[in-house]
Every structure is written in structure tokens, then in C-alpha cells.
Scaffold this active site. Structure first.
Site, PDB file in Angstrom:
ATOM      1  N   GLU A 170     -19.222  10.133 -73.246  1.00 21.74           N
ATOM      2  CA  GLU A 170     -20.127  10.281 -74.411  1.00 21.74           C
ATOM      3  C   GLU A 170     -19.476   9.590 -75.593  1.00 21.74           C
ATOM      4  OE1 GLU A 170     -21.101  14.304 -75.580  1.00 21.74           O
ATOM      5  OE2 GLU A 170     -22.364  13.612 -77.246  1.00 21.74           O
ATOM      6  N   ASN A 217     -25.690   9.866 -78.687  1.00 26.67           N
ATOM      7  CA  ASN A 217     -26.478  10.869 -79.429  1.00 26.67           C
ATOM      8  C   ASN A 217     -27.474  10.193 -80.375  1.00 26.67           C
ATOM      9  OD1 ASN A 217     -25.014  13.498 -78.710  1.00 26.67           O
ATOM     10  ND2 ASN A 217     -23.349  12.094 -79.283  1.00 26.67           N
ATOM     11  N   GLU A 247     -28.992  11.222 -75.707  1.00 24.55           N
ATOM     12  CA  GLU A 247     -28.877  12.670 -75.889  1.00 24.55           C
ATOM     13  C   GLU A 247     -29.628  13.112 -77.155  1.00 24.55           C
ATOM     14  OE1 GLU A 247     -24.869  14.071 -75.707  1.00 24.55           O
ATOM     15  OE2 GLU A 247     -24.374  12.893 -73.914  1.00 24.55           O
ATOM     16  N   ASP A 267     -29.625  17.941 -75.368  1.00 28.65           N
ATOM     17  CA  ASP A 267     -28.301  18.316 -75.848  1.00 28.65           C
ATOM     18  C   ASP A 267     -28.324  19.730 -76.419  1.00 28.65           C
ATOM     19  OD1 ASP A 267     -25.672  17.953 -76.417  1.00 28.65           O
ATOM     20  OD2 ASP A 267     -25.937  16.259 -77.783  1.00 28.65           O
ATOM     21  N   GLU A 281     -20.809  21.771 -71.655  1.00 24.94           N
ATOM     22  CA  GLU A 281     -20.047  21.175 -72.759  1.00 24.94           C
ATOM     23  C   GLU A 281     -19.049  22.168 -73.305  1.00 24.94           C
ATOM     24  OE1 GLU A 281     -22.050  17.928 -75.740  1.00 24.94           O
ATOM     25  OE2 GLU A 281     -22.777  19.969 -75.811  1.00 24.94           O
TER      26      GLU A 281
HETATM   27  P1  C2E Z   1     -22.450  16.833 -79.359  1.00 25.48           P
HETATM   28  O1  C2E Z   1     -23.413  15.823 -78.937  1.00 25.48           O
HETATM   29  O2  C2E Z   1     -22.628  18.217 -78.868  1.00 25.48           O
HETATM   30  O3  C2E Z   1     -21.043  16.290 -79.072  1.00 25.48           O
HETATM   31  C1  C2E Z   1     -20.052  17.002 -78.575  1.00 25.48           C
HETATM   32  C2  C2E Z   1     -19.173  17.538 -79.621  1.00 25.48           C
HETATM   33  O4  C2E Z   1     -18.383  18.609 -79.061  1.00 25.48           O
HETATM   34  C3  C2E Z   1     -18.169  16.500 -80.138  1.00 25.48           C
HETATM   35  O5  C2E Z   1     -17.899  16.755 -81.488  1.00 25.48           O
HETATM   36  C4  C2E Z   1     -16.922  16.864 -79.334  1.00 25.48           C
HETATM   37  O6  C2E Z   1     -15.716  16.453 -79.955  1.00 25.48           O
HETATM   38  C5  C2E Z   1     -16.997  18.346 -79.242  1.00 25.48           C
HETATM   39  N1  C2E Z   1     -16.267  18.893 -78.093  1.00 25.48           N
HETATM   40  C6  C2E Z   1     -16.156  18.371 -76.816  1.00 25.48           C
HETATM   41  N2  C2E Z   1     -15.446  19.202 -76.024  1.00 25.48           N
HETATM   42  C7  C2E Z   1     -15.116  20.279 -76.795  1.00 25.48           C
HETATM   43  C8  C2E Z   1     -14.387  21.473 -76.547  1.00 25.48           C
HETATM   44  O7  C2E Z   1     -13.874  21.772 -75.410  1.00 25.48           O
HETATM   45  N3  C2E Z   1     -14.253  22.365 -77.543  1.00 25.48           N
HETATM   46  C9  C2E Z   1     -14.781  22.089 -78.796  1.00 25.48           C
HETATM   47  N4  C2E Z   1     -14.614  22.979 -79.788  1.00 25.48           N
HETATM   48  N5  C2E Z   1     -15.496  20.965 -79.095  1.00 25.48           N
HETATM   49  C10 C2E Z   1     -15.614  20.072 -78.047  1.00 25.48           C
HETATM   50  P2  C2E Z   1     -18.077  15.648 -82.523  1.00 25.48           P
HETATM   51  O8  C2E Z   1     -17.574  14.343 -82.017  1.00 25.48           O
HETATM   52  O9  C2E Z   1     -17.539  16.182 -83.764  1.00 25.48           O
HETATM   53  O10 C2E Z   1     -19.595  15.516 -82.610  1.00 25.48           O
HETATM   54  C11 C2E Z   1     -20.345  16.471 -83.182  1.00 25.48           C
HETATM   55  C12 C2E Z   1     -21.774  16.177 -83.088  1.00 25.48           C
HETATM   56  O11 C2E Z   1     -22.075  15.050 -83.824  1.00 25.48           O
HETATM   57  C13 C2E Z   1     -22.227  15.832 -81.704  1.00 25.48           C
HETATM   58  O12 C2E Z   1     -22.425  16.953 -80.950  1.00 25.48           O
HETATM   59  C14 C2E Z   1     -23.477  15.048 -81.950  1.00 25.48           C
HETATM   60  O13 C2E Z   1     -24.548  15.944 -82.062  1.00 25.48           O
HETATM   61  C15 C2E Z   1     -23.169  14.414 -83.264  1.00 25.48           C
HETATM   62  N6  C2E Z   1     -22.868  12.981 -83.062  1.00 25.48           N
HETATM   63  C16 C2E Z   1     -21.718  12.453 -82.613  1.00 25.48           C
HETATM   64  N7  C2E Z   1     -21.845  11.102 -82.552  1.00 25.48           N
HETATM   65  C17 C2E Z   1     -23.114  10.821 -82.954  1.00 25.48           C
HETATM   66  C18 C2E Z   1     -23.839   9.593 -83.048  1.00 25.48           C
HETATM   67  O14 C2E Z   1     -23.379   8.484 -82.752  1.00 25.48           O
HETATM   68  N8  C2E Z   1     -25.113   9.671 -83.470  1.00 25.48           N
HETATM   69  C19 C2E Z   1     -25.698  10.869 -83.783  1.00 25.48           C
HETATM   70  N9  C2E Z   1     -26.925  10.878 -84.191  1.00 25.48           N
HETATM   71  N10 C2E Z   1     -25.046  12.033 -83.701  1.00 25.48           N
HETATM   72  C20 C2E Z   1     -23.752  12.007 -83.276  1.00 25.48           C
HETATM   73 CA    CA Z   2     -24.102  14.961 -77.400  1.00 27.08          CA
HETATM   74 CA    CA Z   3     -23.844  19.082 -77.476  1.00 27.11          CA
END
Ligand code: C2E
Ligand code: CA
Ligand code: CA
Length: 892
Positions: A655, A713, A745, A775, A832
Site C-alpha cells: 500500500e 488510497n 482503496e 477501506d 489491517e
Molecule cells: P489507511 O488507508 O488505513 O492506511 C493505513 C494506515 O495504518 C497507515 O497510516 C499505516 O501507517 C497505519 N498502520 C499500518 N499498520 C499499522 C499497525 O500495525 N498499527 C498502527 N497503529 N498503524 C498501522 P498512515 O500512513 O498514517 O495513513 C493514514 C491514512 O491516511 C490512511 O489510512 C489513508 O486513509 C490516508 N492516506 C495515506 N496515503 C494516502 C494517499 O495517498 N491518498 C489519500 N487520499 N489518503 C491517504
Molecule cells: Ca488504505
Molecule cells: Ca485502513
């Protein structure tokens, strides 16, 4: 001409001196010399009068006739003197010589007045002139005819000539009086001087008759002197006559009011004098002549007639006055501009009925009472300042003043008044107040004002009214807050709108307003400050406002019963204590920050304002500004998190997660800046960059066994913009990345997914071969509905859900059922946020297909991801080969 006028008295003196000189001559020459003086004076006077008349009058005929009569007088008298052989007493030709000139003189004087003025004088003028003539005739009979008849035996012609001469003289005098009476005010002096002149001439004539009768020899010179005086007076009258201008000629109405005192009194005075003399002569001298007796009788009759005419005139005049007064009274009473008349002590001396009647009916009559004793107690000072006091200092009586006066029903009506000071006007001598009833207007203005400050649906004060009340509270506030602002943002309205419709939701909001009003205390102000926002100014110290907020929140959360079912609402509440020195805008701003924080904390939260909230907002605003050029400045980056197949224990997908390396705040999480980008309208830009970069990078990733799937995403706001299909296909083309390996997603919590246009975008993406992942499934706001209704290929179980999967039976059961449904529908399930081995064990037991989480791998930089994949040949499992030390890989 002025010069001639100045010289006239001197000429008169000169005549008299010459006459005096002539009197000193021997008797033979005396008469001739004095006659010559008279003739010269008469001719000079005739010339002067004729010239003066031409100057002053538009139609100089009157004065020309006067001048002619003077000339005729001297010519006839001289001719009679020459013709008459006898120089005896009362010589008929000489006596008769004055008749024609006098008649001519009388006509001349009437001509001076003009016909229209004579007509305007009416019967009254005629009677007065006739009475005057009669009285003068009686006098002439007594003073001239009577004595002569008694002392001399007169022949028939001599007697007739004498009577005719007397009659002509009285007619001349009568014409003079008519002139005085009927002339306009401007010509009255001329009239008076003319009358005096004519009287002098007439009396002189009578005296000359007596003088010529022998025993009264001395009178000859005296009568000539009087005649000369008469000439001078006529001369002066002609010279100072202002003329018969248009106003003189056409007085326009009857002359009743214009008739002078002289016109009323003179005829009667002369008549009384004549009657007294007649009586006296009858007692002491001799029997009066028959003509005198007849004239007295006629005079008495005319006096009676005069009385009748005057009474008629007076009645008409009084009637006219009464009518006009009644007319004015009615006009004033009927006028809606009510009038009050006040005396010097500001007491009411007259009041129009619109003012007086209601006050009377209310038992507070206005008349005779100072105005300030009757106005509304609150208006007393205003009225006193406006009108001043009789004893106090003078005030400038101007401008308008509003005050209340009693109405019939005991209420008050508002009057707006202007004042006119007529105290100096002798006819009025008062202050006149012109009042206007403005009660209805003020009421309408009040109503408009209240409309402008009221929310029509709830009847509560609106935002404008709330801001005013807030400003008032702030002005009275100090450092220890006594009042707090509670801002309620109603939540759940969108869902309710979908379930029961807009109208029912509006009714529910009205009900919330009613409940809030019923819950707060009497002095707490509830206002509707926005379509979904209420404000309460809650009184109380310490945590009292928090308790009010909690009470209010609990009534908001009680379901609203509507015909279409129950409506469940909640609210996010912000609380700001009102401290002195703050402005309403600042307080409202703080309240909104607190509400936002409450919203973030979850449904039904109350948040007190904290200065840190302001710092959060400031940071958000800074991010919003800096985000604009972030992409161009190369501040955006990507990290990659592997997704592992639980059956194969190898990486089958990654991802891509966006990062922003902010120059001041360092590396920022998408959860902080994506919402900022969404609100700023920049999320599309960010998204396109992510698609482009991620696809390019993913296309170059090493393949170990099977090709990796790439999860990207997409935010709901970007979905709603309608450009997703185009953005995805152009990125795929540019990277040469196969669509089948891309997973888009989309967060399952968004209601947007039901939008038809979004559904058609999903369909288009699927046609292209792109897979769709739901998601954050299992997060508090997501619904199971989407799983069956949307064309999804992957479901990603939210990490909040996963956190309890190894501890709670229900969660585990729920997870099992999702996995089961997924299996039935052919949907891959990705768990996740897997952080512990026990979670992983449970997931494997439940038959979950894929897992993603820190236990397996944190999000990695691209080189670290490549190293991770290469190291295990695609295999990744905790505690096994392939567990990569991220720091080492990054350094490598
Ligand atoms: P998401 O799609 O649910 O992405 C997964 C998030 O969960 C990611 O945070 C990831 O670092 C975190 N994560 C993965 N495994 C674990 C774990 O075991 N424990 C915990 N506590 N967290 C874990 P991230 O990278 O901060 O992303 C947060 C959200 O930001 C994402 O949730 C997604 O909704 C959004 N996002 C990230 N990249 C993009 C993007 O390019 N475009 C858009 N529109 N939204 C994005
Ligand atoms: Ca995601
Ligand atoms: Ca998610």
C-alpha cells in the site's frame, strides 16, 4: 410737484396777507381789492389742482371737475357782481351764483371716488351721506336762512336762491363726507383734507351771504379768508392724493369693515348738534323755518334707517365671523394633526378632540393642567427639557419631541410634536404644539426590529440578536467569568434527512430549540445562530456551565418523535467562559474551535475552549498555506507497507502511503494534512501526484513469484470531484502499469459511496480492470451494507476492530462473519494494523486471507521495500527469514 406742495402754505399765507392789506383800504376800494385776491387765488388753485390731479390719478377727471367748479365759482360770482345792479342784501343772482359751482364740486368729489367704490359702500354709505347732508342742511337753515328770514323780508326769488344755495352747500359737504367714508385707507387723509377744504368753502359761502346782508358787515372779510383757507386745503388734498389705483377702484367686497369711525359718528354728531341748536333757537330766538323742521324730522328718520342698516350689516358680519370660526374649528378638529395650545406655564388651554377625548375618557383630562402632569412618567423629563419651564431658563423651542399621552383604554399612545412659539402674537399668546399619532408607526418599527432579530422557525433570537446579547454580557464581564457561551452544533441531521426528509428534520430542529429553552434557567439566553447551531448564554460560576451543557446535551439526545418515525440527534458542544476584554467575534471563534474539537472527539462531546485549540487551528492554517507549492518543491514523498498473504506467508501487495516533509514541522502524517488539502480543494493535486509516482515506482519493483498488487488510497472528496477515472487511467498509461494490479482503496465510512455518479465511476474503474477495496471496514461509522451493495474486490478490516479481535468474543465472531461473507462473495479480506502475534494467530484460525501491520512490516521507504522483497525472495513472516531491520535497509 413736491416743491409746489411745499410752497402751497406760503401761498396761502400770502393770500391772507394780501387780503388783510385790502381790508385796510378805504371802503370803496376794499371790496374790489379783496375780490381780486380771491379771484387770483381761485384761479391759481384751479390750475394747481388740475395739474396735481393729472399726476396722481389714472383718471384725473375728478380733480379736473374740482378745478372747473372753482373757476366756475369765481366766474359766476364775478359775473353776478357785475350784472347785479342792486347791492342790497341777499341779492338773488349773487346768492344763486354759488349753486352751480357747489353742485359741480359735489359731482367732482364723487367722481374722485369712482363708481365701483360708491357701489361698494352700499345702502349704509348712502344713508350716512344723506344723514350728514340733512344735518348740515338743518345747521345752514339755523345759522343762515333762519336769521335772514327773520331779520329781512325776502322776496320770493331771493328766498328761493338762498334755500338753493344752502342746499347746494350741504350737498357739497355731503360729497366730502362720502369721500372720507368710502375712500380706501390710503386715501383717507386726502378725504379728510378735502372735506375740511369743502367745509371751509361752503361755510365761507354761507357767511358771505350773511355778510352781504348788512348787519354782519365784518363777516365779508372773514368769509373771504375762510374761502382762501378752503382753497389752500383743496390744493393740498389734490397734491397729496395717492390716486385711485386698481385696488382703490375695485375693493372686491362690501366696504362694511372699511367704513370709518368718521363715517359712523360725524353724521350723528352733526345731527345732534343741529337738533340742540334747533331746540335752543326755538326757545330763545324765533320759530325755526319749516325746511329746518322737515329736515330734522328727515334726520330722525334717517337715524332710524341707519340703525337698521347697521344692525343688518353687523348681523351679517357676526354671522360671517361665526361661520368662519366654526369652519376653522371643524378643520382643526378634523385634522389628524392634533393641536395642543399651552399657556406660559405650559398648561393646556386648548386640545384637539383626538387628544382631549381619550385623555378625558381615561380620567386624566388635559385642559387646565400642565402638560408634564399628563404625559407618561418616563417622558416628563424629555418634555420638560424640550419646552422648558415658565420660571426656568429660556430654551430654544424647536425640533420634534415624542411623548405618550393617555388613551381611552388606559394604555398610552405615542405622539410626535413640533412646537410653534406664538407667545409674542397678541392674537394667540400661546405655545402651539402640532402633534401626530406615531403609535402605529413605532409599533410597526418595533415589529420589524423584532423580525430582524428573530429566527422565524423557532421564534428564538437569531445570530444578530445573539451577538448583541453577547456583546452586552462581555461589556459587563470581568476576570472571574459569571457567564459562558455554549455552542451546540447538532449532529446526525444528514442521516435524519435521508431517513425522514428535510421538512421533518426542520421540525426536529425546532423541537431541539424548544427543549433547550425549557432546560436552561430563566436568565439564560438561547438563540439559533445557524441552521444547525444553537447558542446558550449560560449564567453560573465554575463548572456550572459544564453542568448546563451536559443537561442540554442529554435533552438534545432524547429521540424526537415525528410522524415518520424517531429522529436521533446529538450535538458537539463548545464552551467558552466570558472573560472581560474579549470581543464577541473572538468568543464566537473560540466557541467554534471548541465545537470542532468536540466533533473530533466523537458524537455527544462537550469541549471547553483551551488556548491549545487555537494553536492547532493556527498550525492547520499554516499547513493550508504551505500545501499550495509542496508538490512543486518536492516536499511530498511515499512510503510503502507490504501486505502479506497469510496462507503463503509472502508479500502479495503493497500500500502506498503519502508523506509530507514540511520544512518547519518535519514529516507529516496524511491524517493531518489530507483533511486540510480536502478543505483547501488541493486534494486532487496531491492524489494525482501519488497515483503517478506510486505507479511508476511499483512498475519497477522486483518480482519474486507473483507480481505485486498496489493499493492506493483515494479520498472521498476526490471521488466526489468526478475526475478519479480520468486520473487513474492517465497514470496507468504513463507508468505502463497493468490495471489488474491496481487496488483503489476507498474508506467504507463515507455515505458518498451511495452517490449514483460515484457508483458509475466504480463501474468504469472495474471495467478498466482496476480492483476496488473497501477501506477501514469495521470502523465505528462504516456499514455492513456497502459490503453487499458495492462492487468491491477487497475488504480491509479496520485496525480499531483488529485491536480487540484476540480479546473479545463478539469482535472475533463479527470478524469471522465478515471473513465468511468475503469468502462467499469472493472478496479478499485484509486485516489491517496487526501488531501482535496473537492477533495474527486468531486471524489465521479464522481463515483471513491477508494481513498488514507493524508486526509484519512498518511502512518502508522505496529502497527499504526493495531490500525487504529481495532479502526473503518475497517471503515475509514475523520471527522468520525476511524479517527486515528497516533502519539497516534504509541506511543501505
Ligand atoms: P489507511 O488507508 O488505513 O492506511 C493505513 C494506515 O495504518 C497507515 O497510516 C499505516 O501507517 C497505519 N498502520 C499500518 N499498520 C499499522 C499497525 O500495525 N498499527 C498502527 N497503529 N498503524 C498501522 P498512515 O500512513 O498514517 O495513513 C493514514 C491514512 O491516511 C490512511 O489510512 C489513508 O486513509 C490516508 N492516506 C495515506 N496515503 C494516502 C494517499 O495517498 N491518498 C489519500 N487520499 N489518503 C491517504
Ligand atoms: Ca488504505
Ligand atoms: Ca485502513
Amino acid at each position: 410737484m413736491d416743491r409746489t406742495r411745499r410752497w402751497t402754505p406760503f401761498a396761502g399765507l400770502a393770500y391772507l396777507t394780501l387780503l388783510g392789506g385790502a381790508a385796510l383800504l378805504p371802503p370803496g376800494q376794499r371790496r374790489l381789492a379783496s375780490d381780486a385776491v380771491v379771484v387770483v387765488a381761485a384761479v391759481v388753485t384751479a390750475v394747481v389742482v388740475a395739474r396735481a390731479g393729472r399726476r396722481t390719478c389714472a383718471r384725473a377727471r375728478g380733480w379736473h371737475l374740482v378745478s372747473l367748479s372753482l373757476v366756475a365759482g369765481v366766474v359766476l360770482a364775478s359775473s353776478a357782481e357785475l350784472l347785479s345792479a342792486v347791492h342790497g342784501p341777499v341779492d338773488p343772482p349773487r346768492t344763486a351764483a354759488s349753486v352751480l359751482p357747489h353742485l359741480l364740486g359735489a359731482v367732482a368729489v364723487l367722481t374722485l371716488l369712482g363708481r365701483s367704490r360708491l357701489r361698494a359702500g352700499g345702502a349704509r354709505l348712502l344713508v350716512e351721506s344723506a344723514l350728514f347732508c340733512t344735518a348740515a342742511f338743518v345747521l345752514a337753515q339755523l345759522l343762515v336762512v333762519g336769521p335772514l328770514v327773520r331779520d329781512l323780508v325776502l322776496s320770493g326769488p331771493a328766498r328761493a336762491a338762498l334755500e338753493a344755495s344752502c342746499l347746494a352747500a350741504t350737498l357739497l359737504l355731503g360729497s366730502g363726507l362720502t369721500f372720507v367714508t368710502a375712500a380706501g385707507p390710503a386715501r383717507r387723509t386726502t378725504g379728510g383734507v378735502t372735506l375740511a377744504g369743502l367745509a371751509a368753502v361752503a361755510v365761507a359761502d354761507c357767511l358771505s351771504v350773511l355778510g352781504s346782508a348788512g348787519p354782519f358787515g365784518l363777516l365779508g372779510t372773514g368769509s373771504r379768508a375762510l374761502y382762501l383757507v378752503g382753497l389752500v386745503l383743496l390744493c393740498l388734498a389734490a397734491q397729496q392724493d395717492p390716486g385711485d389705483g386698481p385696488a382703490e377702484r375695485a375693493p372686491g367686497r362690501r366696504l362694511t369693515h372699511g367704513i370709518t369711525l368718521a363715517g359712523q359718528l360725524l353724521p350723528h354728531g352733526v345731527m345732534v348738534l343741529a337738533a340742540v341748536l334747533l331746540l335752543g333757537s326755538a326757545l330763545f330766538m324765533a320759530t325755526p323755518t319749516a325746511a329746518a323742521l322737515v329736515a330734522v324730522a328727515l334726520g330722525l328718520l334717517l337715524t332710524g334707517v341707519h340703525r337698521v342698516v347697521v344692525v343688518g350689516d353687523e348681523m351679517r358680519y357676526a354671522g360671517g365671523l361665526a361661520r368662519s370660526e366654526a369652519w376653522f374649528r371643524r378643520v382643526v378638529r378634523a385634522s389628524s394633526d392634533a393641536v395642543l395650545v399651552l399657556d406660559d406655564d405650559r398648561a393646556v388651554t386648548w386640545a384637539a378632540s383626538v387628544l382631549a377625548d381619550p385623555a378625558e375618557a381615561a380620567g386624566r383630562p388635559l385642559l387646565g393642567v400642565p402638560l408634564v402632569d399628563r404625559v407618561h412618567p418616563q417622558d416628563v423629563e424629555t418634555v420638560r427639557a424640550w419646552l422648558g419651564d415658565a420660571d426656568g431658563p429660556e430654551v430654544a423651542l424647536d425640533g420634534l419631541c415624542s411623548f405618550r399621552l393617555p388613551a381611552e383604554d388606559g394604555s398610552w399612545r405615542v405622539w410626535e410634536a413640533g412646537v410653534t412659539d406664538l407667545r409674542a402674537d397678541a392674537a394667540v399668546g400661546a405655545l402651539v404644539l402640532h402633534c401626530r399619532d406615531v403609535t402605529v408607526r413605532l409599533h410597526a418599527e418595533d415589529e420589524l426590529r423584532s423580525l430582524a432579530f428573530t429566527d422565524p422557525a423557532t421564534g428564538l433570537p437569531n445570530r444578530a440578536a445573539h451577538v448583541i446579547a453577547l456583546a452586552e454580557e462581555l461589556a459587563a464581564a470581568d476576570d472571574a467569568p459569571q457567564v459562558a457561551l455554549l455552542l451546540f452544533e447538532v449532529e446526525g441531521l444528514d442521516e435524519a434527512r435521508e431517513n425522514v426528509g428535510r421538512d421533518v428534520v426542520e421540525l426536529s430542529v425546532v423541537e431541539i430549540g424548544r427543549r433547550l429553552r425549557a432546560t436552561v434557567r430563566g436568565d439564560d439566553l438561547v438563540a439559533r445562530v445557524g441552521p444547525e447551531v444553537f447558542a446558550v448564554l449560560a449564567h453560573g460560576e465554575g463548572d456550572e456551565p459544564d453542568r448546563v451543557a451536559a443537561r442540554c446535551l442529554s435533552v438534545v439526545e432524547q429521540p424526537v418523535v415525528t410522524p415518520l418515525g424517531l429522529v436521533d440527534l446529538s450535538a458537539a458542544v463548545g464552551l467558552v467562559p466570558l472573560v472581560g476584554g474579549l470581543g464577541p467575534e473572538t468568543v464566537l471563534d473560540r466557541a467554534e474551535l471548541a465545537v470542532r474539537e468536540a466533533r473530533r472527539s466523537g458524537t455527544g462531546s462537550v469541549r471547553r475552549y483551551d488556548p491549545a485549540l487555537g494553536a492547532v487551528r493556527d498550525r492547520r492554517e499554516r499547513l493550508r498555506a504551505d500545501l499550495v507549492g509542496a508538490r512543486a518543491r518536492g516536499e511530498l514523498g511515499l512510503v510503502w507497507q507490504p501486505i502479506v498473504s497469510l496462507a503463503e506467508q509472502r508479500v502479495t501487495g503493497v500500500e502506498a502511503l503519502v508523506r509530507w516533509n514540511h520544512p518547519v514541522f518535519g514529516e507529516l502524517e496524511p491524517e493531518e494534512f489530507i483533511p486540510v488539502a480536502e478543505r483547501a480543494g488541493l486534494v486532487g493535486d496531491v492524489q494525482r501526484w501519488v497515483l503517478h509516482e506510486a505507479l511508476l515506482a511499483a512498475a519497477a519493483l522486483p518480482e519474486h513469484g507473483a507480481p505485486l498488487r498496489l493499493g492506493i488510497n483515494v479520498s472521498a472528496v476526490h471521488l466526489a470531484s468526478g475526475t478519479v477515472v480520468g486520473d487513474v487511467s492517465s497514470a496507468l498509461r504513463a507508468a505502463g502499469f497493468p490495471a489488474q494490479r491496481l487496488v483503489v482503496e476507498v474508506a467504507g465510512s463515507t455515505t458518498l459511496l451511495e452517490d449514483p455518479s460515484v457508483a458509475s465511476d466504480f463501474a468504469a474503474l472495474r471495467l478498466m480492470g482496476v480492483h476496488l477495496a473497501l477501506d477501514d471496514f469495521g470502523a465505528p461509522s462504516s456499514t455492513l451494507d456497502h459490503l453487499t451493495r458495492l462492487p468491491v474486490d477487497v475488504v480491509k478490516l479496520d485496525r480499531t476492530f483488529l485491536a480487540r479481535v484476540d480479546k473479545e468474543k463478539q469482535t472475533r465472531a463479527l470478524c469471522a462473519s465478515v471473513i465468511g461473507i468475503g469468502g462467499d462473495l469472493g472478496i479478499d479480506v485484509v486485516a489491517e494494523g496487526v501488531e501482535t502475534p496473537s492477533q495474527l494467530t486468531v486471524l489465521r484460525t479464522l481463515g483471513c486471507g491477508f494481513a498488514q501491520g507493524f508486526l509484519l512490516s512498518r511502512p518502508l521507504t522505496l529502497p527499504a521495500l526493495v531490500a525487504c522483497l529481495d532479502a526473503g525472495g518475497g517471503h515475509l513472516w514475523p520471527g522468520q527469514v525476511g524479517r527486515v531491520d528497516v533502519a539497516r535497509a534504509d541506511a543501505g
